[in-house]
Write a protein that holds these residues in place. Structure first.
Motif, PDB file in Angstrom:
ATOM      1  N   VAL A   1      -3.114  55.346  17.462  1.00 37.64           N
ATOM      2  CA  VAL A   1      -2.167  54.374  18.017  1.00 37.64           C
ATOM      3  C   VAL A   1      -0.738  54.871  17.835  1.00 37.64           C
ATOM      4  O   VAL A   1       0.081  54.824  18.760  1.00 37.64           O
ATOM      5  CB  VAL A   1      -2.338  53.002  17.341  1.00 37.64           C
ATOM      6  N   ALA A   2      -0.413  55.362  16.634  1.00 37.12           N
ATOM      7  CA  ALA A   2       0.947  55.817  16.356  1.00 37.12           C
ATOM      8  C   ALA A   2       1.366  56.961  17.265  1.00 37.12           C
ATOM      9  O   ALA A   2       2.532  57.068  17.664  1.00 37.12           O
ATOM     10  CB  ALA A   2       1.060  56.237  14.893  1.00 37.12           C
ATOM     11  N   ALA A   3       0.400  57.808  17.614  1.00 39.99           N
ATOM     12  CA  ALA A   3       0.710  58.977  18.441  1.00 39.99           C
ATOM     13  C   ALA A   3       0.723  58.674  19.927  1.00 39.99           C
ATOM     14  O   ALA A   3       1.528  59.242  20.684  1.00 39.99           O
ATOM     15  CB  ALA A   3      -0.290  60.089  18.145  1.00 39.99           C
ATOM     16  N   THR A   4      -0.172  57.772  20.387  1.00 43.21           N
ATOM     17  CA  THR A   4      -0.362  57.600  21.830  1.00 43.21           C
ATOM     18  C   THR A   4      -0.097  56.180  22.335  1.00 43.21           C
ATOM     19  O   THR A   4      -0.135  55.958  23.541  1.00 43.21           O
ATOM     20  CB  THR A   4      -1.809  57.979  22.217  1.00 43.21           C
ATOM     21  N   GLY A   5       0.160  55.236  21.424  1.00 41.47           N
ATOM     22  CA  GLY A   5       0.379  53.853  21.844  1.00 41.47           C
ATOM     23  C   GLY A   5       1.697  53.652  22.566  1.00 41.47           C
ATOM     24  O   GLY A   5       2.525  54.563  22.664  1.00 41.47           O
ATOM     25  N   LYS A   6       1.877  52.453  23.083  1.00 42.23           N
ATOM     26  CA  LYS A   6       3.096  52.098  23.799  1.00 42.23           C
ATOM     27  C   LYS A   6       4.053  51.337  22.884  1.00 42.23           C
ATOM     28  O   LYS A   6       3.620  50.576  22.009  1.00 42.23           O
ATOM     29  CB  LYS A   6       2.766  51.224  25.011  1.00 42.23           C
ATOM     30  N   ALA A   7       5.335  51.508  23.089  1.00 42.35           N
ATOM     31  CA  ALA A   7       6.337  50.825  22.271  1.00 42.35           C
ATOM     32  C   ALA A   7       6.619  49.441  22.846  1.00 42.35           C
ATOM     33  O   ALA A   7       6.737  49.272  24.060  1.00 42.35           O
ATOM     34  CB  ALA A   7       7.619  51.637  22.206  1.00 42.35           C
ATOM     35  N   THR A   8       6.703  48.472  21.963  1.00 40.49           N
ATOM     36  CA  THR A   8       7.071  47.110  22.347  1.00 40.49           C
ATOM     37  C   THR A   8       8.192  46.635  21.443  1.00 40.49           C
ATOM     38  O   THR A   8       8.250  47.010  20.259  1.00 40.49           O
ATOM     39  CB  THR A   8       5.854  46.160  22.250  1.00 40.49           C
ATOM     40  N   ALA A   9       9.091  45.836  21.975  1.00 35.88           N
ATOM     41  CA  ALA A   9      10.251  45.376  21.204  1.00 35.88           C
ATOM     42  C   ALA A   9       9.884  44.131  20.406  1.00 35.88           C
ATOM     43  O   ALA A   9       9.336  43.173  20.960  1.00 35.88           O
ATOM     44  CB  ALA A   9      11.425  45.085  22.126  1.00 35.88           C
ATOM     45  N   ILE A  10      10.164  44.145  19.100  1.00 40.34           N
ATOM     46  CA  ILE A  10       9.952  42.977  18.248  1.00 40.34           C
ATOM     47  C   ILE A  10      11.260  42.590  17.572  1.00 40.34           C
ATOM     48  O   ILE A  10      12.219  43.364  17.544  1.00 40.34           O
ATOM     49  CB  ILE A  10       8.858  43.233  17.186  1.00 40.34           C
ATOM     50  N   ASP A  11      11.262  41.383  17.022  1.00 40.72           N
ATOM     51  CA  ASP A  11      12.434  40.900  16.308  1.00 40.72           C
ATOM     52  C   ASP A  11      12.488  41.472  14.896  1.00 40.72           C
ATOM     53  O   ASP A  11      11.458  41.776  14.290  1.00 40.72           O
ATOM     54  CB  ASP A  11      12.406  39.368  16.182  1.00 40.72           C
ATOM     55  N   VAL A  12      13.696  41.596  14.375  1.00 46.30           N
ATOM     56  CA  VAL A  12      13.894  41.815  12.942  1.00 46.30           C
ATOM     57  C   VAL A  12      14.867  40.742  12.462  1.00 46.30           C
ATOM     58  O   VAL A  12      15.565  40.108  13.248  1.00 46.30           O
ATOM     59  CB  VAL A  12      14.453  43.214  12.620  1.00 46.30           C
ATOM     60  N   ALA A  13      14.877  40.538  11.155  1.00 45.84           N
ATOM     61  CA  ALA A  13      15.847  39.630  10.554  1.00 45.84           C
ATOM     62  C   ALA A  13      16.814  40.442   9.715  1.00 45.84           C
ATOM     63  O   ALA A  13      16.544  41.590   9.359  1.00 45.84           O
ATOM     64  CB  ALA A  13      15.137  38.570   9.719  1.00 45.84           C
ATOM     65  N   GLU A  14      17.929  39.815   9.388  1.00 50.59           N
ATOM     66  CA  GLU A  14      18.978  40.534   8.677  1.00 50.59           C
ATOM     67  C   GLU A  14      19.708  39.565   7.758  1.00 50.59           C
ATOM     68  O   GLU A  14      19.907  38.399   8.096  1.00 50.59           O
ATOM     69  CB  GLU A  14      19.944  41.141   9.697  1.00 50.59           C
ATOM     70  N   VAL A  15      20.071  40.032   6.572  1.00 47.56           N
ATOM     71  CA  VAL A  15      20.907  39.246   5.666  1.00 47.56           C
ATOM     72  C   VAL A  15      22.010  40.159   5.131  1.00 47.56           C
ATOM     73  O   VAL A  15      21.739  41.201   4.550  1.00 47.56           O
ATOM     74  CB  VAL A  15      20.089  38.625   4.509  1.00 47.56           C
ATOM     75  N   ASN A  16      23.231  39.780   5.398  1.00 53.49           N
ATOM     76  CA  ASN A  16      24.401  40.555   4.959  1.00 53.49           C
ATOM     77  C   ASN A  16      24.265  42.038   5.306  1.00 53.49           C
ATOM     78  O   ASN A  16      24.561  42.929   4.503  1.00 53.49           O
ATOM     79  CB  ASN A  16      24.630  40.384   3.454  1.00 53.49           C
ATOM     80  N   GLY A  17      23.759  42.291   6.509  1.00 58.91           N
ATOM     81  CA  GLY A  17      23.649  43.662   7.002  1.00 58.91           C
ATOM     82  C   GLY A  17      22.396  44.397   6.591  1.00 58.91           C
ATOM     83  O   GLY A  17      22.178  45.531   7.013  1.00 58.91           O
ATOM     84  N   LYS A  18      21.532  43.764   5.783  1.00 59.78           N
ATOM     85  CA  LYS A  18      20.297  44.401   5.327  1.00 59.78           C
ATOM     86  C   LYS A  18      19.121  43.866   6.147  1.00 59.78           C
ATOM     87  O   LYS A  18      18.895  42.655   6.188  1.00 59.78           O
ATOM     88  CB  LYS A  18      20.078  44.145   3.840  1.00 59.78           C
TER      89      LYS A  18
END
Length: 296
Positions: free
Chosen positions: A111-128
């Motif tokens: 999967v890591a080598a041949t899968g497709k990329a999809t956009a997911i959310d991330v969270a952030e606190v004070n830039g981290k």
């Protein structure tokens, strides 16, 4: 000749550490089976951010490790065009589970080598950046206790967790905080404030899981002030999906931004299981679609 796929490995974490001298050969075999020309680089934790940043220039970088390693990669890659492949070699692998990635090493490498990329959310606190959750109170204290046992006695994480949890309950901190979920400030007293990247379930059979990583929301849970015995009873009920929203939480909600003030100038917080001390106030936000992750 095609460019090699960079594989950044946290050699000290979870499954990777157990592989020992067979780590590189085992991963090479997995990527050979996927017909991927992989460049495997086992590193210590402090070396990983720089390596990820350099490898990202090739378009796709695979990280092998647990949630802390994934969070480190997200810190470097969020907001960029680089694609992140995951090889779940940690203890819990929460993000990999919620993405539906296979647990079998060869399947995950494929999967890591041949899968497709999809956009997911991330969270952030004070830039981290964090990909799973952040917490204040009992959990960061338990992590500190667990790390101490691992260092002093050489115990594995799973074994250290039980006495560490007991020690955290013995100290039993209650934090006086002020929180604003976008509707005005309110004061709370809580042994545990939890902030999730997207919506975490409290339902039976799905406790601690996320149905989506693209809801564009933070989930906020602050456990009500209570005695140790009542807290243990709450934990037992929560495990069976029987937590009561009206009784068990002093704050419960979903938001795009969250602000938290502590009683001091700074506060300890666990971000994807890694404890840090961050200056108050804590300013959380969701970053919708900021990370491109490779999925089946």
């Amino acid at each position: 000749m095609a460019a090699k796929l960079p594989i950044i490995v946290n050699r000290n974490g979870g499954t990777a550490a157990k592989m020992g001298d067979k780590l590189v050969s085992t991963l090479t075999e997995a990527f050979d089976a996927a017909r991927a020309n992989a460049a495997i680089e086992p590193l210590d934790g402090k070396q990983i951010p720089k390596a990820i940043k350099a490898a990202a220039k090739k378009g796709r970088v695979v990280v092998a490790g647990g949630d802390g390693t994934v969070s480190c990669a997200a810190q470097e890659l969020a907001g960029s065009d680089a694609e992140l492949g995951l090889l779940p070699l940690g203890t819990l692998n929460h993000l990999a589970r919620d993405l539906g990635l296979p647990t079998d090493l060869k399947e995950a490498a494929k999967v890591a080598a041949t899968g497709k990329a999809t956009a997911i959310d991330v969270a952030e606190v004070n830039g981290k950046v964090f990909v799973n959750n952040a917490s204040i109170g009992l959990y960061p204290l338990m992590v500190r206790e667990r790390e101490g046992l691992q260092d002093d006695k050489g115990w594995p994480k799973w074994l250290s967790t039980i006495p560490a949890a007991y020690a955290a309950l013995e100290r039993f901190p209650h934090h006086r905080l002020r929180v604003d979920l976008g509707k005005g400030e309110r004061a709370i007293v809580t042994p545990l404030l939890f902030v999730g990247n997207n919506i975490y379930s409290l339902d039976a059979g799905a406790l601690g899981q996320r149905a989506s990583l693209t809801d564009g929301k933070l989930s906020v849970y602050a456990v009500s002030h209570r005695s140790r015995a009542k807290l243990l009873w709450f934990a037992a009920r929560a495990l069976f999906g029987r937590a009561r929203h009206d009784m068990d939480f002093v704050t419960l909600g979903e938001c795009e931004t969250l602000k938290v003030w502590s009683s001091g100038d700074s506060i300890e917080i666990a971000l994807d299981g890694e404890v840090q001390r961050i200056d108050s106030p804590l300013e959380f936000r969701i970053r919708s679609g900021a990370l491109k992750v490779v999925t089946p």
